[in-house]
Design a protein around this motif. Structure first.
Motif, PDB file in Angstrom:
ATOM      1  N   THR A 112       0.856  -1.172   0.000  1.00 10.33           N
ATOM      2  CA  THR A 112       0.000   0.000   0.000  1.00 10.33           C
ATOM      3  C   THR A 112       0.896   1.225   0.000  1.00 10.33           C
ATOM      4  O   THR A 112       2.130   1.108   0.011  1.00 10.33           O
ATOM      5  N   CYS A 122       4.081  -5.804   3.137  1.00 18.40           N
ATOM      6  CA  CYS A 122       4.068  -7.013   3.968  1.00 18.40           C
ATOM      7  C   CYS A 122       5.152  -7.961   3.464  1.00 18.40           C
ATOM      8  O   CYS A 122       5.193  -8.269   2.260  1.00 18.40           O
ATOM      9  N   ILE A 129       6.547  -5.645   8.593  1.00 16.56           N
ATOM     10  CA  ILE A 129       5.995  -4.566   7.795  1.00 16.56           C
ATOM     11  C   ILE A 129       7.114  -3.549   7.580  1.00 16.56           C
ATOM     12  O   ILE A 129       7.728  -3.083   8.548  1.00 16.56           O
ATOM     13  N   PRO A 153       2.668 -11.611   7.465  1.00 17.29           N
ATOM     14  CA  PRO A 153       1.773 -10.512   7.070  1.00 17.29           C
ATOM     15  C   PRO A 153       1.366 -10.621   5.607  1.00 17.29           C
ATOM     16  O   PRO A 153       2.193 -10.838   4.726  1.00 17.29           O
ATOM     17  N   ASP A 155      -1.860  -8.792   3.772  1.00 18.92           N
ATOM     18  CA  ASP A 155      -2.375  -7.643   3.030  1.00 18.92           C
ATOM     19  C   ASP A 155      -2.434  -6.450   3.958  1.00 18.92           C
ATOM     20  O   ASP A 155      -2.470  -6.591   5.194  1.00 18.92           O
ATOM     21  N   ILE A 156      -2.500  -5.245   3.361  1.00 19.33           N
ATOM     22  CA  ILE A 156      -2.238  -4.042   4.152  1.00 19.33           C
ATOM     23  C   ILE A 156      -2.957  -2.856   3.552  1.00 19.33           C
ATOM     24  O   ILE A 156      -3.165  -2.785   2.331  1.00 19.33           O
ATOM     25  N   PHE A 166      -3.097  -4.276   8.928  1.00 20.17           N
ATOM     26  CA  PHE A 166      -2.688  -5.415   8.104  1.00 20.17           C
ATOM     27  C   PHE A 166      -3.196  -6.730   8.681  1.00 20.17           C
ATOM     28  O   PHE A 166      -3.438  -6.850   9.887  1.00 20.17           O
ATOM     29  N   THR A 167      -3.364  -7.697   7.787  1.00 24.22           N
ATOM     30  CA  THR A 167      -3.774  -9.038   8.200  1.00 24.22           C
ATOM     31  C   THR A 167      -2.542  -9.910   8.387  1.00 24.22           C
ATOM     32  O   THR A 167      -1.530  -9.759   7.708  1.00 24.22           O
ATOM     33  N   ASP A 168      -2.664 -10.850   9.330  1.00 22.77           N
ATOM     34  CA  ASP A 168      -1.562 -11.764   9.634  1.00 22.77           C
ATOM     35  C   ASP A 168      -2.126 -13.165   9.845  1.00 22.77           C
ATOM     36  O   ASP A 168      -2.309 -13.615  10.974  1.00 22.77           O
TER      37      ASP A 168
END
Length: 337
Positions: A112, A122, A129, A153, A155-156, A166-168
């Motif tokens: 991003t 990520c 990150i 990680p 997506d962000i 962000f997703t982890d």
């Protein structure tokens, strides 16, 4: 996301092309996507999103798993990850040239830009990150929470207040994509824009994957990639001054479709990377307010993620397995998403 066996077989066929991809403009391969009827309207609202005669164009091919596209408006360029090849790529809008942006890239996945236009990434291999500064140097923003490293990680996204979310997911171990064995269950984290402190916005999630905020940032949408029996698109209310999530609601059951990364347009529609085989591979456009798919853009391979680019943010750029595709659309993507 995880690299499927089907994608691996497709990638094997593209390795010879991939080996030539550092040679400059010859990397580009602009052709029409190999599908007879690429657009499927499922609701009258789809006509406001795309032109009925639009056709996706293949801009380049030969990647092993294209992911994480982000538009850099200041450069008129798209940067995206090629996870299994451990590199990041760059497509130049003005020239059509595709080149290596960074290699090695620590098995980068989602990307991003922050409020200052800096690239935020990520990384699987370092479970971190990072931010690419304007001078090209790289700063690690976060790599641990409460003394434990992140899983991988995925997506962000950055919000208007400068916070990074962000997703982890717990997708590892997967050494081919640089994923270690997970340390925790799937989670969503937030990095505070002022202190840099990391907080857990949501925990114990079944494979949190793509994420995107609504245009007004009142809601966060997330793909639950390990939900059973199907992947789900879920919505959370953003509360506590934009710092926490609450009130999980399922807005769409993906059925046989494999939702991955997604973006939002100014009308609030979700544009989702989609897979599952012929007839499903491509991009699904979903109205979260009504919980229905309003249309589908077919591609000859599974689409992992996408971005809105161009000066008017109406150029849909799709990172799809071994290739990068583009199509002009009527809808306009939300700036910075």
């Amino acid at each position: 996301m995880q690299f499927s066996r089907r994608s691996a077989l497709a990638a094997a066929g593209g390795l010879a092309v991939s080996s030539m991809m550092t040679k400059g403009p010859a990397m580009a391969a602009e052709t029409s996507a190999e599908t007879a009827t690429p657009l499927k309207s499922l609701d009258p609202a789809f006509a406001r999103c795309v032109d009925a005669h639009a056709v996706p164009k293949r801009l380049a091919t030969g990647f092993t798993w294209a992911e994480g596209p982000v538009w850099l408006p200041g450069s008129r360029a798209l940067v995206f990850s090629d996870i299994r090849s451990n590199r990041m790529m760059r497509w130049d809008e003005a020239t059509g040239a595709v080149s290596e942006f960074r290699k090695p890239a620590n098995n980068a996945n989602g990307n991003t830009i922050d409020r200052q236009g800096r690239l935020v990434t990520c990384q699987h291999l370092t479970a971190s990150i990072t931010r690419t500064e304007h001078d090209g140097s790289i700063t690690t923003l976060a790599s641990t929470f409460e003394g434990k490293r992140f899983n991988s990680p995925n997506d962000i996204v950055c919000t208007s207040d400068g916070a990074i979310w962000f997703t982890d997911p717990a997708f590892g171990p997967n050494p081919v994509e640089g994923m270690q064995a997970p340390m925790t269950t799937g989670r969503i984290y937030r990095i505070d824009p002022h202190s840099g402190a990391v907080t857990m916005a949501m925990g114990d999630m079944p494979g949190p994957n793509g994420l995107v905020f609504s245009p007004d940032e009142a809601a966060l949408y997330v793909v639950e990639a390990r939900a059973v029996p199907h992947r789900l698109l879920v919505r959370y209310d953003v509360v506590d001054g934009g710092k926490r999530l609450a009130n999980r609601r399922v807005i769409f059951d993906c059925g046989a479709g494999l939702a991955d990364g997604f973006r939002v347009d100014t009308q609030g529609n979700l544009w989702c990377g989609w897979g599952g085989g012929p007839g499903l591979d491509g991009v699904a456009v979903i109205s979260p307010a009504r919980g229905v798919m309003i249309g589908h853009i077919a591609l000859p391979e599974r689409c992992a993620n996408l971005a809105f680019g161009g000066e008017d943010r109406r150029l849909l750029l799709m990172a799809a397995s071994t290739s990068l595709y583009a199509m002009r659309v009527k809808a306009q993507g939300v700036a910075g998403r």
